[in-house]
Design a protein around this motif. Structure first.
Motif, PDB file in Angstrom:
ATOM      1  N   ARG A 192       0.515  -0.993  -0.292  1.00  0.00           N
ATOM      2  CA  ARG A 192       0.230  -0.089  -0.377  1.00  0.00           C
ATOM      3  C   ARG A 192       0.924   1.593  -0.066  1.00  0.00           C
ATOM      4  N   ARG A 193       1.971   0.897  -0.113  1.00  0.00           N
ATOM      5  CA  ARG A 193       3.313   2.270  -0.325  1.00  0.00           C
ATOM      6  C   ARG A 193       2.808   2.729   0.842  1.00  0.00           C
ATOM      7  N   ARG A 214       4.015   7.547   1.685  1.00  0.00           N
ATOM      8  CA  ARG A 214       2.038   8.349   2.069  1.00  0.00           C
ATOM      9  C   ARG A 214       2.470   8.900   3.455  1.00  0.00           C
ATOM     10  N   ASP A 215       2.544   8.504   4.230  1.00  0.00           N
ATOM     11  CA  ASP A 215       3.159   9.094   5.719  1.00  0.00           C
ATOM     12  C   ASP A 215       4.583   9.807   5.999  1.00  0.00           C
ATOM     13  N   ALA A 241      -2.000   4.970  -6.845  1.00  0.00           N
ATOM     14  CA  ALA A 241      -0.904   4.513  -7.852  1.00  0.00           C
ATOM     15  C   ALA A 241      -0.075   4.308  -7.029  1.00  0.00           C
ATOM     16  N   GLY A 242       0.087   2.533  -7.444  1.00  0.00           N
ATOM     17  CA  GLY A 242       1.507   1.764  -6.715  1.00  0.00           C
ATOM     18  C   GLY A 242       1.241   1.015  -5.597  1.00  0.00           C
ATOM     19  N   SER A 243      -0.637   1.070  -5.430  1.00  0.00           N
ATOM     20  CA  SER A 243      -1.348   0.592  -4.129  1.00  0.00           C
ATOM     21  C   SER A 243      -1.721  -0.330  -4.520  1.00  0.00           C
ATOM     22  N   LEU A 303      15.950   5.775   1.835  1.00  0.00           N
ATOM     23  CA  LEU A 303      14.771   5.253   0.292  1.00  0.00           C
ATOM     24  C   LEU A 303      14.005   4.993   0.223  1.00  0.00           C
ATOM     25  N   PRO A 304      12.978   5.737  -0.626  1.00  0.00           N
ATOM     26  CA  PRO A 304      11.357   5.580  -0.308  1.00  0.00           C
ATOM     27  C   PRO A 304      11.314   4.074  -0.067  1.00  0.00           C
TER      28      PRO A 304
END
Length: 404
Positions: free
Chosen positions: A115-116, A120-121, A134-136, A274-275
């Motif tokens: 959920r990335r 988001r946080d 996007a990407g979740s 890193l993300p």
């Protein structure tokens, strides 16, 4: 045995258990270096550690009177087990007590990565509203690849399947697949199949560096990676490159090749910054429930060994338990080299000195043998001295058993 030293803050419920076996307890909050440990072990019979303190052959050479070591964790690769065994030192750990805690952390991190949530946080903490799908992804329907199908891997398999995930696993040993989990014939087959790859292998030296650039390149594009087992298994430099390139969508790492010895110490890693990367300070088993269970379990094993010679679930010695004797007066716990005829020689020595054997049990494990013997008569000091002087003797303890 009279003194126990506990390092790295095992749960306080260990103290009354050990004290009940007659041990005086000293605690030190952090881990100790090799030299510090050598200095701290003077007069200590039982050592309790967690995952950071290294018990090397040099440490054991400096303290031949050390009787037992308790690892208040799953792993024992921080202990030189061969050196401990050669000196007749019993080692115990907690192979099951924190399993559920590690599994729950793995599940939480899998959901967070897909959920990335870290991204988001971070955006919201920076004052940026970035609402997007996007990407979740949901975990339902995704394929979880478990490398190492032991106590943790199997329980993770069951929980993941309950969440609607497909499970594949790879293990070098034959393992029974639980539920609908499917065994893969090779690690590469698993890597090319799984959306999430998670490591749950043990710390044996042969596993060092098992996951590097070649394995990351074999993973599916956009997969995520977790390591909650051992830091030295993985090339984190290669992992960083794959995350930066976008080939791997995220990672969760709980263990590192070099870890600080104490809370508050500085930490560095090539994975910082890193993300969609979750870094945790080796807390897979660090829940109140797990630590309480580990404290009870390991302290209980140490206390039983101190008082009765029981080596049930010992990591390195033959696993023996001799039931309490009704009329025995002394119990001898005899660790020796596994050489033919040792037991016959021991019993001949007892007979020659008039000692009456009430009960006895023998077990062997590799090059080590262990005999527990209950004596119901007076114990001749000459017999004890003769056994201690035998060529194959590693350690002999005499335990009074009247009134137990």
């Amino acid at each position: 045995m009279t003194r126990a030293l506990l390092l790295e803050n095992p749960h306080p419920n260990a103290d009354p258990i050990l004290a009940g076996s007659g041990l005086e307890i000293t605690r030190h909050a952090g881990a100790l270096s090799e030299d510090e440990l050598i200095g701290a072990l003077d007069g200590v019979d039982v050592l309790g550690i967690r995952s950071t303190t290294q018990v090397t052959e040099r440490v054991l050479d400096a303290h031949p009177s050390l009787v037992a070591i308790g690892a208040f964790c799953i792993g024992t690769n921080q202990i030189d087990l061969s050196a401990a065994t050669r000196r007749g030192i019993a080692v115990f750990n907690a192979p099951f007590s924190n399993t559920r805690s590690v599994v729950e952390l793995a599940i939480a991190e899998i959901i967070a990565l897909l959920r990335r949530l870290t991204v988001r946080d971070k955006a919201l903490h920076a004052g940026v509203w970035d609402k997007s799908a996007a990407g979740s992804f949901e975990v339902r329907g995704k394929t979880l690849g478990i490398v190492g199908y032991g106590n943790i891997g199997t329980q993770l398999s069951v929980v993941a399947e309950a969440l609607g995930m497909r499970v594949v696993f790879y293990d070098t040993a034959e393992k029974l697949a639980l539920g609908n989990a499917r065994r893969m014939t090779s690690l590469n087959d698993l890597l090319s199949t799984a959306d999430i790859v998670t490591l749950h292998v043990d710390g044996r030296s042969g596993n060092a560096g098992m996951f590097g650039r070649r394995q990351f390149e074999a993973m599916r594009p956009g997969a995520v990676f977790l390591n909650l087992s051992r830091g030295f298994l993985v090339d984190y430099g290669a992992l960083r490159e794959k995350i930066e390139s976008g080939a791997i969508a995220g990672a969760a790492i709980d263990v590192f090749p070099s870890e600080p010895r104490s809370t508050g110490d500085a930490f560095d890693s090539e994975l910082r910054g890193l993300p969609n990367v979750i870094l945790t300070p080796h807390v897979g088993g660090s829940t109140q429930e797990a630590q309480e269970s580990i404290g009870n379990f390991v302290a209980g094993k140490l206390a039983r060994y101190a008082g009765t010679g029981s080596t049930d679930l010992s990591v390195n010695l033959p696993r023996l338990t001799l039931p309490d004797s009704e009329s025995g007066r002394y119990r001898l716990a005899f660790i020796h080299r596994n050489t033919p005829g040792v037991l016959a020689l021991v019993n001949q020595t007892f007979a020659e000195h008039g000692a009456n054997i009430e009960g006895q049990i023998l077990g062997t494990r590799g090059e080590t043998g262990y005999v527990i013997t209950d004596i119901s008569s007076e114990l001749p000091v000459e017999a004890v001295a003769a056994i201690r002087e035998m060529e194959d003797t590693l350690r002999l303890r005499v335990l009074p058993i009247q009134g137990r």
